[in-house]
Design an enzyme around this catalytic site. Structure first.
Site, PDB file in Angstrom:
ATOM      1  N   SER A  49      28.351   5.933 -29.934  1.00 19.74           N
ATOM      2  CA  SER A  49      26.971   6.450 -29.857  1.00 19.74           C
ATOM      3  C   SER A  49      26.271   6.206 -28.517  1.00 19.74           C
ATOM      4  CB  SER A  49      26.121   5.844 -30.969  1.00 19.74           C
ATOM      5  OG  SER A  49      26.449   6.477 -32.167  1.00 19.74           O
ATOM      6  N   LYS A 108      25.254   9.187 -26.707  1.00 23.75           N
ATOM      7  CA  LYS A 108      24.016   9.903 -27.048  1.00 23.75           C
ATOM      8  C   LYS A 108      22.987   9.823 -25.908  1.00 23.75           C
ATOM      9  CE  LYS A 108      24.938   9.532 -31.939  1.00 23.75           C
ATOM     10  NZ  LYS A 108      25.240   8.665 -33.020  1.00 23.75           N
ATOM     11  N   TYR A 147      30.591  17.043 -30.704  1.00 22.92           N
ATOM     12  CA  TYR A 147      30.025  15.722 -31.027  1.00 22.92           C
ATOM     13  C   TYR A 147      31.141  14.678 -31.196  1.00 22.92           C
ATOM     14  CZ  TYR A 147      27.877  11.989 -33.728  1.00 22.92           C
ATOM     15  OH  TYR A 147      27.479  10.750 -34.166  1.00 22.92           O
ATOM     16  N   TYR A 200      19.297   1.685 -34.196  1.00 25.82           N
ATOM     17  CA  TYR A 200      19.142   2.104 -35.597  1.00 25.82           C
ATOM     18  C   TYR A 200      18.099   1.246 -36.303  1.00 25.82           C
ATOM     19  CZ  TYR A 200      23.403   3.984 -33.846  1.00 25.82           C
ATOM     20  OH  TYR A 200      24.303   4.589 -33.032  1.00 25.82           O
ATOM     21  N   VAL A 234      29.307   2.148 -32.359  1.00 29.55           N
ATOM     22  CA  VAL A 234      30.138   1.419 -33.333  1.00 29.55           C
ATOM     23  C   VAL A 234      31.495   0.986 -32.766  1.00 29.55           C
ATOM     24  CG1 VAL A 234      29.104   2.241 -35.491  1.00 29.55           C
ATOM     25  CG2 VAL A 234      30.947   3.562 -34.419  1.00 29.55           C
TER      26      VAL A 234
HETATM   27  N1  GLN Z   1      31.062   8.538 -33.994  1.00 28.69           N
HETATM   28  C1  GLN Z   1      30.219   7.702 -34.806  1.00 28.69           C
HETATM   29  C2  GLN Z   1      29.687   8.468 -35.978  1.00 28.69           C
HETATM   30  O1  GLN Z   1      29.419   9.633 -35.811  1.00 28.69           O
HETATM   31  C3  GLN Z   1      29.105   7.196 -33.955  1.00 28.69           C
HETATM   32  C4  GLN Z   1      28.203   6.250 -34.691  1.00 28.69           C
HETATM   33  C5  GLN Z   1      27.763   5.083 -33.865  1.00 28.69           C
HETATM   34  O2  GLN Z   1      28.323   4.737 -32.848  1.00 28.69           O
HETATM   35  N2  GLN Z   1      26.764   4.414 -34.381  1.00 28.69           N
HETATM   36  O3  GLN Z   1      29.537   7.962 -37.044  1.00 28.69           O
END
Ligand code: GLN
Length: 306
Positions: free
Chosen positions: A63, A66, A190, A242, A260
């Site tokens: 993420s 992003k 994505y 988050y 993650v």
């Molecule tokens: N690729 C992960 C997902 O879409 C990214 C989530 C994350 O890093 N929090 O669930």
């Protein structure tokens, strides 16, 4: 500031925290990461780079990508982007679907999965001539000054295979008319952006424009406008972790974005960009040791913005 001393002290003091938490396994290709790995790198706006531990080991940035996609999409749409994605903390898990129905398919912010899918959708709308994922990869390579940066195909495939939650979010937003393109095309881009593989050293270098008003201080290239960087850093501070974003601001006091894969990118405006990686996650899906290492960093350097 003796940056190397700071990093070496953190690498020492963080040892008891390594392996605390759980490596993400809902994307099977991520589960092989060593829970006790730890790396950290700092790049200053003068272009100096300092590192410790596994800072040269590539990992899945997930993420954190992003931030890059938000940078690209703001470049295309400016503030109009916020017609289709909000800018409030969600207080929910990164892949939650509950708020979306109440809020007519408009995600709370660009850093939860639903919001990032909209951001990627925007990029696809604006760059039909080039696959969205390629544009993101190009930016990651340019910012990190590292042609080695790549999309890990195995991780991307694993995400696609196990990505039913993300698929649900995309189709749900399509049903509200918020997603502009074919959900499968958007999801493909994505999944690829999440599968970007970088080292802490590359990531800290890549984040430098966020610490320097949108200009890469080494190459002098304008990556984003001053106003866009203000927006991105504000969103990192309020939404980057988050439903533990408040906790991160409370303890670390810096704009940051987690993934993650166990990575976190943090920004000290005007001073430096910091990347940390340790794969075992806390309950919100943020690196446990990474978060604690950044807390030590802001304490030792007194760079907590507050
Ligand atoms: N690729 C992960 C997902 O879409 C990214 C989530 C994350 O890093 N929090 O669930």
């Amino acid at each position: 500031m003796d940056w190397q001393k700071v990093l070496d002290e953190i690498a020492q003091e963080i040892q008891p925290e390594l392996g605390v938490g759980k490596v993400a396994d809902y994307i099977p290709a991520l589960s092989a990461a060593d829970p006790k790995a730890f790396g950290m790198a700092v790049t200053t706006v003068k272009g100096e780079c300092y590192r410790t531990g596994d800072a040269g080991v590539p990992f899945s940035i997930q993420s954190i990508s992003k931030v890059l996609t938000l940078t690209i999409a703001l470049g295309f749409e400016n503030e109009d982007l916020f017609d289709r994605v909000g800018r409030e903390p969600s207080g929910s898990a990164f892949n939650s679907i509950v708020q979306l129905e109440q809020e007519q398919g408009i995600p709370r912010n660009p850093f939860i999965n639903a919001g990032a899918i909209i951001v990627t959708d925007t990029i696809i709308t604006h760059c039909r001539q080039k696959a969205g994922a390629d544009l993101i990869l190009d930016l990651a390579r340019k910012l990190s000054c590292s042609p080695r940066v790549r999309i890990d195909d195995e991780v991307a495939r694993s995400e696609a295979l196990w990505g039913n939650r993300n698929r649900s979010l995309a189709y749900f937003m399509k049903s509200f008319g918020v997603l502009q393109n074919d959900p499968e095309e958007v999801l493909q881009a994505y999944f690829c952006q999440c599968a970007l593989e970088m080292t802490c050293q590359e990531l800290a270098r890549a984040g430098l424009y966020l610490a320097n008003d949108g200009v890469d201080p080494v190459t002098n290239q304008q990556i984003a406008t001053h106003a866009h960087v203000n927006r991105i850093n504000a969103l990192m501070m309020t939404c980057g972790h988050y439903d533990m974003s408040g906790d991160f601001a409370f303890h670390v006091g810096l704009p940051g974005k987690s993934g993650v894969g166990g990575g976190i990118l943090a920004v000290v405006p005007g001073i430096c960009s910091v990347a940390v990686w340790s794969p075992a996650l806390n309950k919100a899906g943020n690196s446990h040791a990474g978060t604690m290492a950044l807390e030590l960093f802001s304490e030792k350097t007194s760079l907590n913005l507050f």
